[in-house]
Write a protein that holds these residues in place. Structure first.
Motif, mmCIF file in Angstrom:
data_model
loop_
_atom_site.group_PDB
_atom_site.id
_atom_site.type_symbol
_atom_site.label_atom_id
_atom_site.label_comp_id
_atom_site.label_asym_id
_atom_site.label_seq_id
_atom_site.Cartn_x
_atom_site.Cartn_y
_atom_site.Cartn_z
ATOM 1 N N PHE A 48 0.793 -1.223 0.000
ATOM 2 C CA PHE A 48 0.000 0.000 0.000
ATOM 3 C C PHE A 48 0.833 1.284 0.000
ATOM 4 O O PHE A 48 0.296 2.370 0.192
ATOM 5 C CB PHE A 48 -1.034 0.015 1.135
ATOM 6 N N LEU A 50 3.085 4.134 -2.073
ATOM 7 C CA LEU A 50 2.806 4.771 -3.359
ATOM 8 C C LEU A 50 3.364 3.945 -4.523
ATOM 9 O O LEU A 50 2.678 3.744 -5.526
ATOM 10 C CB LEU A 50 3.383 6.190 -3.371
ATOM 11 N N TRP A 52 3.986 0.701 -4.508
ATOM 12 C CA TRP A 52 3.242 -0.555 -4.568
ATOM 13 C C TRP A 52 1.918 -0.344 -5.306
ATOM 14 O O TRP A 52 1.557 -1.129 -6.186
ATOM 15 C CB TRP A 52 2.998 -1.083 -3.154
ATOM 16 N N ILE A 53 1.211 0.723 -4.971
ATOM 17 C CA ILE A 53 -0.054 1.039 -5.653
ATOM 18 C C ILE A 53 0.199 1.302 -7.132
ATOM 19 O O ILE A 53 -0.547 0.834 -7.998
ATOM 20 C CB ILE A 53 -0.763 2.238 -4.970
ATOM 21 N N ILE A 56 0.522 -2.000 -8.896
ATOM 22 C CA ILE A 56 -0.780 -2.637 -9.148
ATOM 23 C C ILE A 56 -1.444 -1.992 -10.363
ATOM 24 O O ILE A 56 -1.953 -2.686 -11.254
ATOM 25 C CB ILE A 56 -1.700 -2.542 -7.908
ATOM 26 N N ILE A 57 -1.434 -0.665 -10.413
ATOM 27 C CA ILE A 57 -2.014 0.056 -11.560
ATOM 28 C C ILE A 57 -1.293 -0.350 -12.848
ATOM 29 O O ILE A 57 -1.934 -0.558 -13.889
ATOM 30 C CB ILE A 57 -1.939 1.581 -11.336
ATOM 31 N N GLU A 81 -0.976 8.702 -14.684
ATOM 32 C CA GLU A 81 -0.032 8.111 -13.725
ATOM 33 C C GLU A 81 1.402 8.467 -14.099
ATOM 34 O O GLU A 81 2.220 8.810 -13.250
ATOM 35 C CB GLU A 81 -0.176 6.589 -13.668
#
Length: 131
Positions: A48, A50, A52-53, A56-57, A81
């Motif tokens: 969780f 930045l 890591w997120i 995932i994106i 992004e």
């Protein structure tokens, strides 16, 4: 010199751009989340965080672009992004992208922005959904 002969290949070349960009982008996500290919800077990212997120994106967005599903909204999101990544991580280092390692995020940003406007091209699930 005109390149009219290339016009008939436009949908296939657009698809090639989408697929290659998706595969390259997917690699960044798998490096962050799965550690493959291994990048020492991405080892042990806290869940969780930045980065890591972002990983995932990059995995989900990369896979959706690869198969050409929801191409326009996904490409628009990924373009954003990459703009955020550039201005948060690269621009503060130096003004020049050559020196701040920002070439990749800039290119991804504008390739994805183009895909959001142009659509998926050939070989996409979006094309199948329209039929």
């Amino acid at each position: 010199m005109e390149f009219k002969f290339l016009e008939r290949w436009q949908p296939q070349l657009l698809a090639a751009l989408r697929i290659v960009a998706a595969l390259l982008f997917l690699e960044h996500g798998t490096s962050k989340i799965m550690g493959f290919p291994q990048d020492a800077m991405m080892d042990g990212l806290p869940m969780f965080s930045l980065f890591w997120i972002a990983g995932i994106i990059e995995i989900v967005g990369g896979l959706l672009l690869l198969i050409g599903l929801f191409t326009r909204p996904v490409a628009f999101l990924l373009s954003g992004e990459m703009a955020i990544a550039y201005f948060m991580e690269h621009a503060p280092i130096d003004f020049f992208p050559l020196r701040n390692q920002g070439d990749g995020p800039i290119l991804f940003c504008f390739v994805f922005l183009y895909l959001a406007a142009a659509g998926p091209g050939a070989f996409s699930l979006d094309a199948g959904r329209r039929s």
